[in-house]
Design a protein around this motif. Structure first.
Motif: not given
Length: 60
Positions: A41-58
């Motif tokens: 199915g679909p995949r989402i690509l995030l820049a490393r800094d965006e992924f880190a921000a997402l994890v921090t938010t979660l």
């Protein structure tokens, strides 16, 4: 690198949650994410800094 060549992994903390897992794969400049129940199915690509921000938010 072709996205079909990625090595996907699940968190070791995802066991026992009824299959509701997100998998990630590392690319040189990004992190790819997908639903483990729908590997084609679909995949989402995030820049490393965006992924880190997402994890921090979660976490908060």
């Amino acid at each position: 690198m072709d996205i079909s060549d990625l090595v996907w992994r699940k968190s070791t903390r995802s066991s026992g949650n009824g299959g509701a897992c997100v998998e990630i794969a590392h690319l040189p400049q990004a992190i790819a994410t997908r639903d483990s129940k729908s590997p084609d199915g679909p995949r989402i690509l995030l820049a490393r800094d965006e992924f880190a921000a997402l994890v921090t938010t979660l976490k908060h």
